[in-house]
Design an enzyme around this catalytic site. Structure first.
Site, PDB file in Angstrom:
ATOM      1  N   TYR A   5      72.895  12.921  68.545  1.00  0.00           N
ATOM      2  CA  TYR A   5      72.037  13.535  69.561  1.00  0.00           C
ATOM      3  C   TYR A   5      70.587  13.576  69.105  1.00  0.00           C
ATOM      4  CZ  TYR A   5      71.519  17.869  66.866  1.00  0.00           C
ATOM      5  OH  TYR A   5      71.179  18.783  65.907  1.00  0.00           O
ATOM      6  N   LEU A  52      68.258  16.382  57.003  1.00  0.00           N
ATOM      7  CA  LEU A  52      67.802  15.541  58.107  1.00  0.00           C
ATOM      8  C   LEU A  52      66.318  15.246  57.895  1.00  0.00           C
ATOM      9  CD1 LEU A  52      68.723  14.344  60.901  1.00  0.00           C
ATOM     10  CD2 LEU A  52      67.444  16.239  61.899  1.00  0.00           C
ATOM     11  N   GLU A  87      67.993  22.741  53.411  1.00  0.00           N
ATOM     12  CA  GLU A  87      67.272  22.874  54.684  1.00  0.00           C
ATOM     13  C   GLU A  87      67.843  24.047  55.460  1.00  0.00           C
ATOM     14  OE1 GLU A  87      67.823  19.489  57.331  1.00  0.00           O
ATOM     15  OE2 GLU A  87      69.946  19.367  56.843  1.00  0.00           O
ATOM     16  N   ARG A 126      93.742   9.450  71.720  1.00  0.00           N
ATOM     17  CA  ARG A 126      93.298  10.120  70.500  1.00  0.00           C
ATOM     18  C   ARG A 126      93.884   9.493  69.241  1.00  0.00           C
ATOM     19  NH1 ARG A 126      94.448  13.846  66.794  1.00  0.00           N
ATOM     20  NH2 ARG A 126      92.720  15.124  66.027  1.00  0.00           N
ATOM     21  N   ARG A 167      64.911   7.392  65.658  1.00  0.00           N
ATOM     22  CA  ARG A 167      65.932   8.084  64.846  1.00  0.00           C
ATOM     23  C   ARG A 167      67.292   8.082  65.553  1.00  0.00           C
ATOM     24  NH1 ARG A 167      64.902  14.195  62.918  1.00  0.00           N
ATOM     25  NH2 ARG A 167      65.311  14.551  65.137  1.00  0.00           N
ATOM     26  N   LYS A 202      72.004  12.552  62.482  1.00  0.00           N
ATOM     27  CA  LYS A 202      71.908  13.640  63.468  1.00  0.00           C
ATOM     28  C   LYS A 202      73.167  13.625  64.328  1.00  0.00           C
ATOM     29  CE  LYS A 202      68.336  15.972  66.150  1.00  0.00           C
ATOM     30  NZ  LYS A 202      68.517  17.278  65.523  1.00  0.00           N
ATOM     31  N   HIS A 210      92.159   8.740  65.001  1.00  0.00           N
ATOM     32  CA  HIS A 210      90.931   8.884  64.215  1.00  0.00           C
ATOM     33  C   HIS A 210      90.116   7.591  64.118  1.00  0.00           C
ATOM     34  CE1 HIS A 210      92.798  12.647  63.276  1.00  0.00           C
ATOM     35  NE2 HIS A 210      91.800  13.018  62.496  1.00  0.00           N
TER      36      HIS A 210
END
Ligand code: PMP
Length: 282
Positions: A31, A201, A177, A98, A50, A145, A100
């Protein structure tokens, strides 16, 4: 209010998302958040770049060019007539039975973007905020991110339960951070901040601040520091797209400096404001 759903501007009621969306089940997506000042996106190129870099790191192929994405975000903001606020967008690997491992058959990534109108947190800028030390329990790819934010969520919740605005995360002794921000200390006229490794990040606001330091003549050392060093700093602050430059005046029971926003921090805030003005005038 309209929302971007893949490449279409739609009403929220029109959107349908699969219960087997990999973002929903695995956090398998990424995101971005871009700040909007006077209807304009701040550091939009950096955020879009990014986004593609994060996608690349999880081997997700975004089905639009950067220019098309930029245009779609622009149209969304215009359609919703946002003056001040932000645009949130995410993309997941899409829906598949579903399991992995990545789906073997081609799945369509699912893209969503929406706008939020809102005022800048001027009171925080002025007064500063309190923070709390929280052990950094996150994974070792904090440079991505990713939608997997459980570690960040738990850190923020721990801080807020203690009456603090942000967590100062540390791995062992080393300050990394915030839960959703980068952190900086200033000691004897030098700014210290964790280097951009896999442990943090690489914040877009951080990059702006690095260039503002040059502008205002504040030497920078991209070196990590310990929790003991953190509380002995003359000034401390956090940065993010929404928090901009927010002073941290206390960590746990330790007042930073005089317990009020520091002078270099004030200079950085003023320089940051000037960058915003550069965007909005022309
Ligand atoms: N670190 C983390 C963990 C974050 O979530 C954020 C906010 N997205 C930041 C740093 C600051 O990044 P930016 O300046 O690009 O908003």
């Amino acid at each position: 209010t309209t929302i971007l759903w893949n490449d279409r501007l739609v009403k929220e009621e029109e959107i349908h998302l699969s219960v087997e969306d990999r973002g929903y089940q695995f956090g398998d997506g990424i995101y971005e958040v871009i700040k909007i000042y006077s209807s304009l996106m701040f550091t939009v190129t950096e955020h879009i770049d990014r986004f593609y870099e994060s996608a690349d790191k999880i081997k997700l192929v975004i089905p639009y060019t950067k220019d098309v994405l930029h245009k779609m975000l622009y149209d969304l903001i215009e359609d919703n007539q946002i003056v001040d606020g932000h645009v949130y967008f995410q993309i997941t690997r899409g829906s598949s039975p579903r399991a992995h491992a990545f789906p073997t058959t081609a799945t369509e990534p699912v893209f969503i973007a929406y706008t939020v109108a809102g005022e800048r947190p001027f009171e925080h800028f002025e007064q500063g905020v309190k923070a709390k030390f929280v052990e950094d329990i996150r994974w070792l790819r904090c440079d991505i991110k990713s939608l997997n934010l459980l570690g960040n969520v738990l850190a923020k919740e721990t801080a807020q339960q203690a009456g603090c605005f942000e967590a100062v995360q540390h791995r062992g002794d080393i300050v990394t951070e915030g839960s959703s921000s980068n952190l900086y200390g200033i000691k004897d006229g030098v700014l210290y901040t964790h280097p951009t490794t896999n442990l943090i990040l690489n914040g877009i606001t951080r990059r702006v601040i690095m260039s503002l330091c040059v502008e205002i003549g504040l030497p920078v050392k991209e070196e990590s520091f310990t929790t003991d060093q953190a509380v002995a700093m003359d000034e401390f602050f956090m940065s993010s797209t929404s928090a901009e430059v927010t002073p941290i005046i206390q960590i746990d029971d330790y007042k930073i400096g005089k317990g009020t926003p520091g002078e270099w921090t004030r200079k950085l805030q003023a320089a940051f404001e000037a960058r915003i003005q550069q965007l909005v005038t022309f």
